[in-house]
Scaffold this active site. Structure first.
Site, PDB file in Angstrom:
ATOM      1  N   ILE A  12      -4.349 -15.934 -73.925  1.00 44.94           N
ATOM      2  CA  ILE A  12      -3.380 -16.456 -74.886  1.00 44.94           C
ATOM      3  C   ILE A  12      -3.851 -16.226 -76.312  1.00 44.94           C
ATOM      4  CG2 ILE A  12      -2.173 -18.532 -75.688  1.00 44.94           C
ATOM      5  CD1 ILE A  12      -1.243 -17.531 -72.972  1.00 44.94           C
ATOM      6  N   ASP A  33     -14.646 -17.206 -80.808  1.00 44.67           N
ATOM      7  CA  ASP A  33     -14.916 -17.255 -79.369  1.00 44.67           C
ATOM      8  C   ASP A  33     -16.395 -17.547 -79.152  1.00 44.67           C
ATOM      9  OD1 ASP A  33     -14.514 -17.116 -76.602  1.00 44.67           O
ATOM     10  OD2 ASP A  33     -13.123 -15.445 -76.797  1.00 44.67           O
ATOM     11  N   GLY A 112      -2.655 -26.381 -71.282  1.00 42.84           N
ATOM     12  CA  GLY A 112      -3.700 -26.857 -70.392  1.00 42.84           C
ATOM     13  C   GLY A 112      -4.336 -28.167 -70.805  1.00 42.84           C
ATOM     14  N   SER A 141       3.413 -25.692 -71.049  1.00 43.03           N
ATOM     15  CA  SER A 141       2.860 -24.569 -70.296  1.00 43.03           C
ATOM     16  C   SER A 141       3.853 -23.409 -70.288  1.00 43.03           C
ATOM     17  CB  SER A 141       2.569 -24.993 -68.854  1.00 43.03           C
ATOM     18  OG  SER A 141       3.787 -25.236 -68.162  1.00 43.03           O
ATOM     19  N   CYS A 142       3.423 -22.271 -69.788  1.00 44.44           N
ATOM     20  CA  CYS A 142       4.291 -21.088 -69.777  1.00 44.44           C
ATOM     21  C   CYS A 142       5.573 -21.346 -68.990  1.00 44.44           C
ATOM     22  CB  CYS A 142       3.540 -19.884 -69.220  1.00 44.44           C
ATOM     23  SG  CYS A 142       2.795 -20.119 -67.592  1.00 44.44           S
ATOM     24  N   ASN A 143       5.438 -21.888 -67.788  1.00 42.13           N
ATOM     25  CA  ASN A 143       6.623 -22.157 -66.979  1.00 42.13           C
ATOM     26  C   ASN A 143       7.548 -23.166 -67.644  1.00 42.13           C
ATOM     27  OD1 ASN A 143       6.797 -20.626 -64.533  1.00 42.13           O
ATOM     28  ND2 ASN A 143       4.941 -21.628 -63.830  1.00 42.13           N
ATOM     29  N   ARG A 170       2.866 -17.230 -59.942  1.00 45.13           N
ATOM     30  CA  ARG A 170       1.770 -16.272 -59.791  1.00 45.13           C
ATOM     31  C   ARG A 170       0.466 -17.057 -59.701  1.00 45.13           C
ATOM     32  NH1 ARG A 170      -1.018 -18.323 -63.021  1.00 45.13           N
ATOM     33  NH2 ARG A 170      -1.337 -17.913 -65.234  1.00 45.13           N
ATOM     34  N   HIS A 218       1.814 -10.792 -61.978  1.00 45.06           N
ATOM     35  CA  HIS A 218       2.697 -10.461 -63.102  1.00 45.06           C
ATOM     36  C   HIS A 218       3.946 -11.337 -63.115  1.00 45.06           C
ATOM     37  CE1 HIS A 218       0.231  -7.206 -64.421  1.00 45.06           C
ATOM     38  NE2 HIS A 218       0.374  -6.528 -63.312  1.00 45.06           N
ATOM     39  N   GLN A 301       4.044 -14.937 -68.044  1.00 41.94           N
ATOM     40  CA  GLN A 301       3.163 -16.051 -68.386  1.00 41.94           C
ATOM     41  C   GLN A 301       2.163 -15.758 -69.494  1.00 41.94           C
ATOM     42  OE1 GLN A 301       2.635 -14.182 -65.676  1.00 41.94           O
ATOM     43  NE2 GLN A 301       0.462 -13.717 -65.615  1.00 41.94           N
TER      44      GLN A 301
END
Length: 342
Positions: A12, A33, A112, A141-143, A170, A218, A301
């Site tokens: 992301i 990071d 998350g 979240s993505c969904n 997925r 995917h 996603q």
């Protein structure tokens, strides 16, 4: 010009950095990071288009050995920006929050993290106004992001009483090795968190659902059975979906047979990493069942939450106080809705 930092340069985080860089009224100050991951090594090989900061200073030697230049520490980055997009692993963002509070910076967390990490559980189209001026926002979240786009689209036009969803999920992102299924599907108990999260964002809609994990990478497929406040048919539903810049209507008859077809199409379009910001509605799946309307959507996603993150920056920083003005600018800079012009 709002100054933005991205913490966590993974699946992301890479896409958030690219998304911010495309916004003409935002400046990407840098990314952070913890170690020289493949994504960070690729950043170096691309000529370091973004300044890199170390989230764990003790790991500086690892970056030096890899020949990766750094511009400072995470704490340095936080002091230089107006707002942070935290795309770290679940739980890390909550710990990072203390640093953001120390310097009185605004931050936006990903799906998350637990909801209590933020002042507002946020979605650009569904509750933009609630995020205005808030210090901490958390994305869905993505969904849930894609699901809310579709339900909110219909709800604003005709009103939606309740939805029942099935998510064919997925199991991992492309390139992940940490989990997987072989010749098996796995069912979670109902209701799935996406249905619960939808009700948190849209409390006037009664939602429930089931989730099934599948051994693919995917994209997810979600089937939705929605009960509208008045009877609507396929043509009316198509009209509303076709007007939405973050929803692409596709046809099985044209070769869009599922998630893999859409991923391949994104690559054929030349989209970086094969990304798609928009969800897809399969036209032939839109059917009536009594008063209810049923349809299926594809959720890419890896990239679907990027537009809503840009919206979140706009809300938190009060760049635009009008919801439609804000999402329109995000869409414009990300190049969304171009297919509507063809």
């Amino acid at each position: 010009m709002v100054k933005v930092g991205v913490v966590g340069y993974g699946v992301i985080g890479q896409r958030l950095a690219d998304g911010v860089a495309l916004q003409e009224d935002m400046e990407l100050v840098g990314v952070a990071d913890v170690s020289p991951t493949l994504a960070v090594r690729a950043l170096k090989e691309k000529g370091m288009p973004y300044d890199l900061y170390i989230a764990v200073p003790e790991n500086k030697e690892l970056f030096d050995k890899a020949g990766i230049p750094v511009s400072g520490t995470l704490e340095d980055l936080v002091q230089k920006v107006d707002v942070i997009l935290d795309a770290t692993s679940a739980g890390v963002g909550a710990r990072n929050k203390e640093l953001y509070k120390k310097y009185n910076k605004k931050a936006i967390f990903q799906g998350g993290e637990k909801n209590d990490v933020a002042d507002v559980f946020f979605h650009g189209y569904a509750n933009y106004e609630k995020g205005l001026g808030k210090q901490f926002l958390k994305l869905t979240s993505c969904n849930t992001t894609g699901l809310i786009r579709a339900v909110d689209c219909l709800d604003r036009e005709v009103g939606i009483e309740k939805v029942a969803i099935t998510i064919i999920r997925r199991v991992a992102d492309p390139g992940d090795y940490h989990r997987g299924l072989t010749n098996a599907l796995q069912v979670d108990k109902a209701p799935n968190h996406q249905a619960v999260d939808l009700m948190t964002i849209m409390p006037h809609v009664d939602a429930t659902g089931i989730l099934v994990h599948t051994p693919v990478t995917h994209g997810h497929i979600i089937t939705v059975v929605a009960t509208p406040k008045r009877e609507i048919g396929k043509e009316e539903v198509l009209k509303y979906f076709n007007q939405h810049p973050r929803i692409r209507v596709v046809r099985l008859a044209d070769g869009f047979l599922g998630n893999a077809s859409l991923f391949r199409y994104a690559r054929d379009l030349g989209n970086p990493r094969g990304d798609m910001y928009e969800i897809a509605v399969f036209e032939e799946t839109i059917v009536n069942s009594g008063k209810d309307i049923m349809f299926a959507i594809n959720i890419p996603q890896e990239a679907v939450v990027i537009p809503e993150n840009m919206d979140a920056i706009r809300a938190a920083m009060e760049m635009q106080t009008d919801r439609l003005e804000a999402v329109a600018l995000t869409n414009k800079y990300l190049g969304m809705g171009k297919w509507m012009e063809k």
